[in-house]
Design an enzyme around this catalytic site. Structure first.
Site, PDB file in Angstrom:
ATOM      1  N   ASN A   9     -18.209  15.330  31.605  1.00 38.71           N
ATOM      2  CA  ASN A   9     -16.973  14.535  31.578  1.00 38.71           C
ATOM      3  C   ASN A   9     -16.906  13.825  30.223  1.00 38.71           C
ATOM      4  O   ASN A   9     -17.613  12.848  29.998  1.00 38.71           O
ATOM      5  CB  ASN A   9     -17.017  13.525  32.737  1.00 38.71           C
ATOM      6  CG  ASN A   9     -15.864  12.539  32.685  1.00 38.71           C
ATOM      7  OD1 ASN A   9     -14.895  12.730  31.956  1.00 38.71           O
ATOM      8  ND2 ASN A   9     -15.975  11.474  33.467  1.00 38.71           N
ATOM      9  N   LYS A  11     -14.528  12.158  28.990  1.00 42.77           N
ATOM     10  CA  LYS A  11     -13.718  10.929  29.017  1.00 42.77           C
ATOM     11  C   LYS A  11     -12.735  10.917  27.837  1.00 42.77           C
ATOM     12  O   LYS A  11     -12.260  11.975  27.449  1.00 42.77           O
ATOM     13  CB  LYS A  11     -14.641   9.698  29.049  1.00 42.77           C
ATOM     14  CG  LYS A  11     -15.675   9.813  30.185  1.00 42.77           C
ATOM     15  CD  LYS A  11     -16.423   8.554  30.462  1.00 42.77           C
ATOM     16  CE  LYS A  11     -17.406   8.800  31.612  1.00 42.77           C
ATOM     17  NZ  LYS A  11     -18.124   7.603  32.012  1.00 42.77           N
ATOM     18  N   HIS A  97     -12.496   9.278  39.753  1.00 43.33           N
ATOM     19  CA  HIS A  97     -13.611   8.710  38.972  1.00 43.33           C
ATOM     20  C   HIS A  97     -13.526   7.186  39.055  1.00 43.33           C
ATOM     21  O   HIS A  97     -12.429   6.618  39.094  1.00 43.33           O
ATOM     22  CB  HIS A  97     -13.517   9.183  37.518  1.00 43.33           C
ATOM     23  CG  HIS A  97     -14.731   8.812  36.722  1.00 43.33           C
ATOM     24  ND1 HIS A  97     -14.913   7.546  36.216  1.00 43.33           N
ATOM     25  CD2 HIS A  97     -15.833   9.520  36.393  1.00 43.33           C
ATOM     26  CE1 HIS A  97     -16.090   7.507  35.589  1.00 43.33           C
ATOM     27  NE2 HIS A  97     -16.665   8.689  35.679  1.00 43.33           N
ATOM     28  N   GLU A  99     -13.757   4.967  36.946  1.00 36.18           N
ATOM     29  CA  GLU A  99     -12.929   4.338  35.898  1.00 36.18           C
ATOM     30  C   GLU A  99     -11.443   4.412  36.269  1.00 36.18           C
ATOM     31  O   GLU A  99     -10.667   3.517  35.937  1.00 36.18           O
ATOM     32  CB  GLU A  99     -13.217   5.002  34.541  1.00 36.18           C
ATOM     33  CG  GLU A  99     -14.597   4.602  34.029  1.00 36.18           C
ATOM     34  CD  GLU A  99     -15.288   5.634  33.161  1.00 36.18           C
ATOM     35  OE1 GLU A  99     -14.618   6.566  32.662  1.00 36.18           O
ATOM     36  OE2 GLU A  99     -16.518   5.523  32.994  1.00 36.18           O
ATOM     37  N   GLU A 169     -21.402   8.715  42.193  1.00 33.75           N
ATOM     38  CA  GLU A 169     -21.648   8.023  40.929  1.00 33.75           C
ATOM     39  C   GLU A 169     -21.680   6.517  41.163  1.00 33.75           C
ATOM     40  O   GLU A 169     -20.625   5.870  41.205  1.00 33.75           O
ATOM     41  CB  GLU A 169     -20.536   8.342  39.922  1.00 33.75           C
ATOM     42  CG  GLU A 169     -20.426   9.807  39.583  1.00 33.75           C
ATOM     43  CD  GLU A 169     -19.762  10.010  38.218  1.00 33.75           C
ATOM     44  OE1 GLU A 169     -20.363  10.671  37.376  1.00 33.75           O
ATOM     45  OE2 GLU A 169     -18.658   9.485  38.006  1.00 33.75           O
ATOM     46  N   GLY A 175     -22.783   4.858  32.338  1.00 35.49           N
ATOM     47  CA  GLY A 175     -22.722   4.399  30.952  1.00 35.49           C
ATOM     48  C   GLY A 175     -23.599   3.193  30.671  1.00 35.49           C
ATOM     49  O   GLY A 175     -23.493   2.571  29.622  1.00 35.49           O
ATOM     50  N   SER A 215     -25.696   7.973  33.988  1.00 27.71           N
ATOM     51  CA  SER A 215     -26.817   7.955  33.038  1.00 27.71           C
ATOM     52  C   SER A 215     -27.810   9.100  33.257  1.00 27.71           C
ATOM     53  O   SER A 215     -29.019   8.907  33.127  1.00 27.71           O
ATOM     54  CB  SER A 215     -27.522   6.597  33.058  1.00 27.71           C
ATOM     55  OG  SER A 215     -26.615   5.576  32.654  1.00 27.71           O
ATOM     56  N   GLY A 236     -21.710  12.024  31.614  1.00 25.03           N
ATOM     57  CA  GLY A 236     -20.800  11.375  30.674  1.00 25.03           C
ATOM     58  C   GLY A 236     -21.376  11.395  29.267  1.00 25.03           C
ATOM     59  O   GLY A 236     -21.248  12.376  28.533  1.00 25.03           O
ATOM     60  N   GLY A 237     -22.031  10.315  28.883  1.00 28.21           N
ATOM     61  CA  GLY A 237     -22.527  10.141  27.509  1.00 28.21           C
ATOM     62  C   GLY A 237     -23.309  11.332  26.976  1.00 28.21           C
ATOM     63  O   GLY A 237     -23.063  11.801  25.853  1.00 28.21           O
TER      64      GLY A 237
HETATM   65  P1  PGA Z   1     -22.639   8.526  32.074  1.00 29.01           P
HETATM   66  O1  PGA Z   1     -21.231   8.784  32.806  1.00 29.01           O
HETATM   67  O2  PGA Z   1     -23.424   9.812  32.163  1.00 29.01           O
HETATM   68  O3  PGA Z   1     -22.278   8.162  30.658  1.00 29.01           O
HETATM   69  O4  PGA Z   1     -23.319   7.409  32.803  1.00 29.01           O
HETATM   70  C1  PGA Z   1     -21.151   9.529  33.996  1.00 29.01           C
HETATM   71  C2  PGA Z   1     -19.724   9.608  34.468  1.00 29.01           C
HETATM   72  O5  PGA Z   1     -18.993   8.627  34.366  1.00 29.01           O
HETATM   73  O6  PGA Z   1     -19.284  10.674  34.949  1.00 29.01           O
END
Ligand code: PGA
Length: 252
Positions: A9, A11, A97, A99, A169, A175, A215, A236-237
């Site tokens: 993802n 983002k 998600h 967010e 999640e 993050g 993470s 994500g990251g």
């Molecule tokens: P992250 O994000 O791996 O940066 O923690 C995961 C996500 O929001 O799907």
């Protein structure tokens, strides 16, 4: 056998040039190094989907979108429908998600409608759930997740829910560099699968891939993915770095 899945993802990241570089690197490394049959999905911002689609052509890498509108078409300036995504050859859509829930006020009722739109266009929803730190500390995490799952998905019949993917999640792990321990994650994944089994029967529950997100990195992916009810990750990251992302794919 459930599908093993690693979804990146991205983002709101990636200029056109950055997206081209990242996608090409992942496609090449994937072709040269990955032999485990995991489904790999790249999920860029809407406007970059077409370019990613073009660059993954001829590889096994799939594409997804991060969101969609619940209606087919109409006067909704700035929105993208599942029908439009399907016409671009997108295969997956992230729904709910954290967010989107947190910053865009998306409710379980709205997410049920978005899930319907995705499925009606023969795409696969990756339906997200997860508790905040406050909810976990108040020992409400099971209840929160049960509500997110049942209100967003349990209107579906068995044959239709079988076409979905679920992602757990925990908001406190997204993050932040803090990962749920593999035992904490497995606990929730087993809880979700049991809930699915209670509602739809064991066979349906056993066929649905449940991904962990929050993470995930190359150094913790193998332990997470080795848990019996964790079928992969929503990344994500680490998905923004080709080496890290491909190492995560190889962690099965
Ligand atoms: P992250 O994000 O791996 O940066 O923690 C995961 C996500 O929001 O799907």
């Amino acid at each position: 056998m459930r599908k093993k899945i690693v979804a990146g993802n991205w983002k709101m990241n990636g200029t056109l040039a950055e997206t081209q570089k990242l996608t090409s690197e992942i496609v090449h490394m994937h072709k040269d190094e990955v032999r485990n049959g995991a489904e790999v999905i790249l999920i860029p911002p809407f406007i970059n989907i077409s370019e990613v689609k073009h660059l993954v052509k001829g590889s096994a890498v799939k594409t997804g979108a991060q969101n969609c509108h619940q209606l087919e078409s109409g006067a909704y300036t700035g929105e993208i429908s599942a029908a439009i995504l399907a016409s671009f050859g997108v295969e997956y859509v992230i729904i709910g998600h954290s967010e989107r829930r947190q910053y865009f006020g998306e409710t379980n009722a709205l997410l049920a409608e978005k899930t319907n739109a995705v499925l009606a266009n023969s795409l696969v929803p990756i339906y997200c759930c997860g508790e905040t730190l406050e909810e976990r500390n108040a020992n409400r995490h099971f209840e929160v997740i049960a509500t997110q799952i049942s209100e967003g998905l349990y209107h579906l019949d068995a044959a239709t829910i079988a076409r979905t993917v679920i992602a757990y999640e925990p908001v406190w792990a997204i993050g932040t560099g803090v990962t749920a321990s593999s035992a904490q994650a497995q606990d929730i994944h087993a809880f979700i699968r049991k809930s699915l089994a209670d509602k739809y029967g064991k066979e349906v529950a056993d066929g649905i891939s449940i991904l962990y997100g929050g993470s995930v990195k190359p150094n913790n992916a193998a332990e997470l993915f080795s848990q019996p009810d964790i079928d992969g990750g929503l990344i994500g990251g680490a998905a923004l770095k080709s080496r890290e992302f491909v190492d995560i794919i190889k962690a099965f």
